[in-house]
Write a protein that holds these residues in place. Sequence first.
Motif, PDB file in Angstrom:
ATOM      1  N   PHE A 215      35.911  20.182  35.015  1.00  0.00           N
ATOM      2  CA  PHE A 215      35.375  20.280  36.378  1.00  0.00           C
ATOM      3  C   PHE A 215      34.668  21.607  36.650  1.00  0.00           C
ATOM      4  CE2 PHE A 215      38.535  16.896  37.198  1.00  0.00           C
ATOM      5  CZ  PHE A 215      37.805  16.045  37.993  1.00  0.00           C
ATOM      6  N   PRO A 216      35.192  22.769  36.232  1.00  0.00           N
ATOM      7  CA  PRO A 216      34.506  24.021  36.581  1.00  0.00           C
ATOM      8  C   PRO A 216      33.064  24.066  36.093  1.00  0.00           C
ATOM      9  CG  PRO A 216      36.726  24.485  35.817  1.00  0.00           C
ATOM     10  CD  PRO A 216      36.478  23.020  35.543  1.00  0.00           C
ATOM     11  N   ARG A 217      32.798  23.499  34.925  1.00  0.00           N
ATOM     12  CA  ARG A 217      31.427  23.488  34.423  1.00  0.00           C
ATOM     13  C   ARG A 217      30.611  22.348  35.032  1.00  0.00           C
ATOM     14  NH1 ARG A 217      28.043  25.573  30.761  1.00  0.00           N
ATOM     15  NH2 ARG A 217      26.562  24.188  29.697  1.00  0.00           N
ATOM     16  N   ALA A 218      31.203  21.161  35.095  1.00  0.00           N
ATOM     17  CA  ALA A 218      30.456  19.982  35.526  1.00  0.00           C
ATOM     18  C   ALA A 218      29.967  20.095  36.955  1.00  0.00           C
ATOM     19  CB  ALA A 218      31.323  18.743  35.362  1.00  0.00           C
ATOM     20  N   VAL A 219      30.810  20.596  37.852  1.00  0.00           N
ATOM     21  CA  VAL A 219      30.460  20.627  39.275  1.00  0.00           C
ATOM     22  C   VAL A 219      29.228  21.495  39.526  1.00  0.00           C
ATOM     23  CG1 VAL A 219      31.269  21.407  41.545  1.00  0.00           C
ATOM     24  CG2 VAL A 219      32.783  20.064  40.069  1.00  0.00           C
ATOM     25  N   GLY A 220      29.048  22.535  38.746  1.00  0.00           N
ATOM     26  CA  GLY A 220      27.900  23.412  38.949  1.00  0.00           C
ATOM     27  C   GLY A 220      26.704  23.104  38.083  1.00  0.00           C
ATOM     28  N   LEU A 221      26.842  22.099  37.198  1.00  0.00           N
ATOM     29  CA  LEU A 221      25.782  21.862  36.225  1.00  0.00           C
ATOM     30  C   LEU A 221      24.964  20.611  36.495  1.00  0.00           C
ATOM     31  CD1 LEU A 221      24.413  22.676  33.568  1.00  0.00           C
ATOM     32  CD2 LEU A 221      26.204  21.399  32.354  1.00  0.00           C
ATOM     33  N   THR A 222      25.639  19.474  36.738  1.00  0.00           N
ATOM     34  CA  THR A 222      24.898  18.222  36.837  1.00  0.00           C
ATOM     35  C   THR A 222      24.363  17.983  38.243  1.00  0.00           C
ATOM     36  OG1 THR A 222      25.019  15.818  36.581  1.00  0.00           O
ATOM     37  CG2 THR A 222      27.045  16.940  37.220  1.00  0.00           C
ATOM     38  N   PRO A 223      23.119  17.478  38.360  1.00  0.00           N
ATOM     39  CA  PRO A 223      22.558  17.189  39.678  1.00  0.00           C
ATOM     40  C   PRO A 223      22.876  15.785  40.189  1.00  0.00           C
ATOM     41  CG  PRO A 223      20.883  16.856  38.013  1.00  0.00           C
ATOM     42  CD  PRO A 223      22.114  17.322  37.277  1.00  0.00           C
ATOM     43  N   ARG A 224      23.491  14.945  39.341  1.00  0.00           N
ATOM     44  CA  ARG A 224      23.680  13.538  39.697  1.00  0.00           C
ATOM     45  C   ARG A 224      25.136  13.257  40.021  1.00  0.00           C
ATOM     46  NH1 ARG A 224      21.430   9.952  35.001  1.00  0.00           N
ATOM     47  NH2 ARG A 224      21.888   8.282  36.498  1.00  0.00           N
ATOM     48  N   ASP A 225      25.360  12.472  41.071  1.00  0.00           N
ATOM     49  CA  ASP A 225      26.710  12.100  41.469  1.00  0.00           C
ATOM     50  C   ASP A 225      27.426  11.369  40.329  1.00  0.00           C
ATOM     51  OD1 ASP A 225      26.601  13.184  43.984  1.00  0.00           O
ATOM     52  OD2 ASP A 225      26.041  11.323  44.989  1.00  0.00           O
ATOM     53  N   PRO A 226      28.783  11.457  40.320  1.00  0.00           N
ATOM     54  CA  PRO A 226      29.681  11.850  41.407  1.00  0.00           C
ATOM     55  C   PRO A 226      30.085  13.325  41.483  1.00  0.00           C
ATOM     56  CG  PRO A 226      30.548   9.946  40.204  1.00  0.00           C
ATOM     57  CD  PRO A 226      29.485  10.560  39.359  1.00  0.00           C
ATOM     58  N   PHE A 227      29.945  14.121  40.406  1.00  0.00           N
ATOM     59  CA  PHE A 227      30.411  15.503  40.480  1.00  0.00           C
ATOM     60  C   PHE A 227      29.855  16.272  41.683  1.00  0.00           C
ATOM     61  CE2 PHE A 227      31.431  15.268  35.770  1.00  0.00           C
ATOM     62  CZ  PHE A 227      32.777  15.604  35.897  1.00  0.00           C
ATOM     63  N   PRO A 228      28.575  16.094  42.061  1.00  0.00           N
ATOM     64  CA  PRO A 228      28.056  16.846  43.204  1.00  0.00           C
ATOM     65  C   PRO A 228      28.705  16.504  44.546  1.00  0.00           C
ATOM     66  CG  PRO A 228      26.260  16.238  41.765  1.00  0.00           C
ATOM     67  CD  PRO A 228      27.471  15.495  41.268  1.00  0.00           C
ATOM     68  N   GLU A 229      29.486  15.413  44.624  1.00  0.00           N
ATOM     69  CA  GLU A 229      30.282  15.208  45.843  1.00  0.00           C
ATOM     70  C   GLU A 229      31.159  16.435  46.116  1.00  0.00           C
ATOM     71  OE1 GLU A 229      32.597  11.622  45.757  1.00  0.00           O
ATOM     72  OE2 GLU A 229      30.942  10.424  44.975  1.00  0.00           O
ATOM     73  N   ILE A 230      31.670  17.025  45.044  1.00  0.00           N
ATOM     74  CA  ILE A 230      32.543  18.193  45.197  1.00  0.00           C
ATOM     75  C   ILE A 230      31.742  19.408  45.630  1.00  0.00           C
ATOM     76  CG2 ILE A 230      34.116  19.756  43.983  1.00  0.00           C
ATOM     77  CD1 ILE A 230      34.816  17.353  42.149  1.00  0.00           C
ATOM     78  N   SER A 231      30.587  19.628  45.025  1.00  0.00           N
ATOM     79  CA  SER A 231      29.790  20.795  45.420  1.00  0.00           C
ATOM     80  C   SER A 231      29.305  20.665  46.856  1.00  0.00           C
ATOM     81  CB  SER A 231      28.607  20.987  44.461  1.00  0.00           C
ATOM     82  OG  SER A 231      27.776  19.848  44.421  1.00  0.00           O
ATOM     83  N   ARG A 232      28.983  19.458  47.307  1.00  0.00           N
ATOM     84  CA  ARG A 232      28.567  19.298  48.706  1.00  0.00           C
ATOM     85  C   ARG A 232      29.740  19.527  49.657  1.00  0.00           C
ATOM     86  NH1 ARG A 232      25.451  15.105  46.244  1.00  0.00           N
ATOM     87  NH2 ARG A 232      26.869  13.459  46.934  1.00  0.00           N
TER      88      ARG A 232
END
Length: 321
Positions: A215-232
């Motif tokens: 998660f620490p890398r994925a949330v800040g790296l990928t522009p496509r959901d679902p990980f960006p749900e967390i960054s938003r």
Amino acid sequence: MPLYDLSIAELRAYRGEVVRPDDFDAFWSATLAEARAVPLAARFEPFDAGLKIVEVFDVTFAGFGGHPVKAWLILPRQREGKLPCVVKYIGYGGGRGFPHEHLLWPAAGYAVFVMDTRGQGSSWSKGDTADPVGSDPAHPGFMTRGILSPETYYYRRVFTDAVRAIEAARSHDAVDGARIAVTGGSQGGGISIAASALDGSLKALMPDVPFLCDFPRAVGLTPRDPFPEISRFLAVHRDKVERVFATLAYFDGVNFASTDSTPALYSVAIMDTICPPSTIFAAYNAHAGAEKAIREYGFNDHEGGGAFQDRAQLDWLSGRI
């Protein structure tokens, strides 16, 4: 889609950025003990799916909190003795769908047990399992539901359901409980990594382009959901960053893989913009088992190996369960 992550050489050595909580094992032991205090009460009701060469059961079992979870059990009609079983988990937003969508493993002579994912099943494949647990304020989707505490986080319920699904599959008379494998793509792959580590007695693990890793890398790296749900979510809750990542550490595939010695076949797509390849390699490289392999698809996005990976799984699993 161009290459955007680490080089192949760096990927093969990458270990991830995840810190394992000191009470990781105690947290999950207590969670599963609480779930197992409720009878599994697995029910297998014959279901007419219009399929002549397989036998289908509509399954209900008690998951996290005793909540009813749906599944399919699909068996070859022509069989001798107890069957090895593949327990299958579904990708993000999907549900168990229809039995005819899950015929690969029965066609190869295995039982397949397909777990519905609570609360999902309305994005691309239908589901039939509710999630009756509420949440603090959350971003739309499932990634931030209850994210301020490991006790309330959505995937605590899902991963517990996944272990109980293995137990439900074992309980059927046609299944050889000593010969069970788990698999799934994307979210299903992430669930399979957790379920394998938490069960601790499976014959094989086959996560396909797994989600929910590093998660620490994925949330800040990928522009496509679902990980960006967390960054938003964090863009609004600016004061909750440490708390959120402290919760996510209990659900990270890297931390589960580091405790699991189950023989494993992973897959990764090097151009994957939903599950960055480095996050998958972090889990694969952490996997504690001596018998492990990873299939790399150098020019694919999140579709990964598709039918090529299906065939790779069939070949790899043969003789293992």
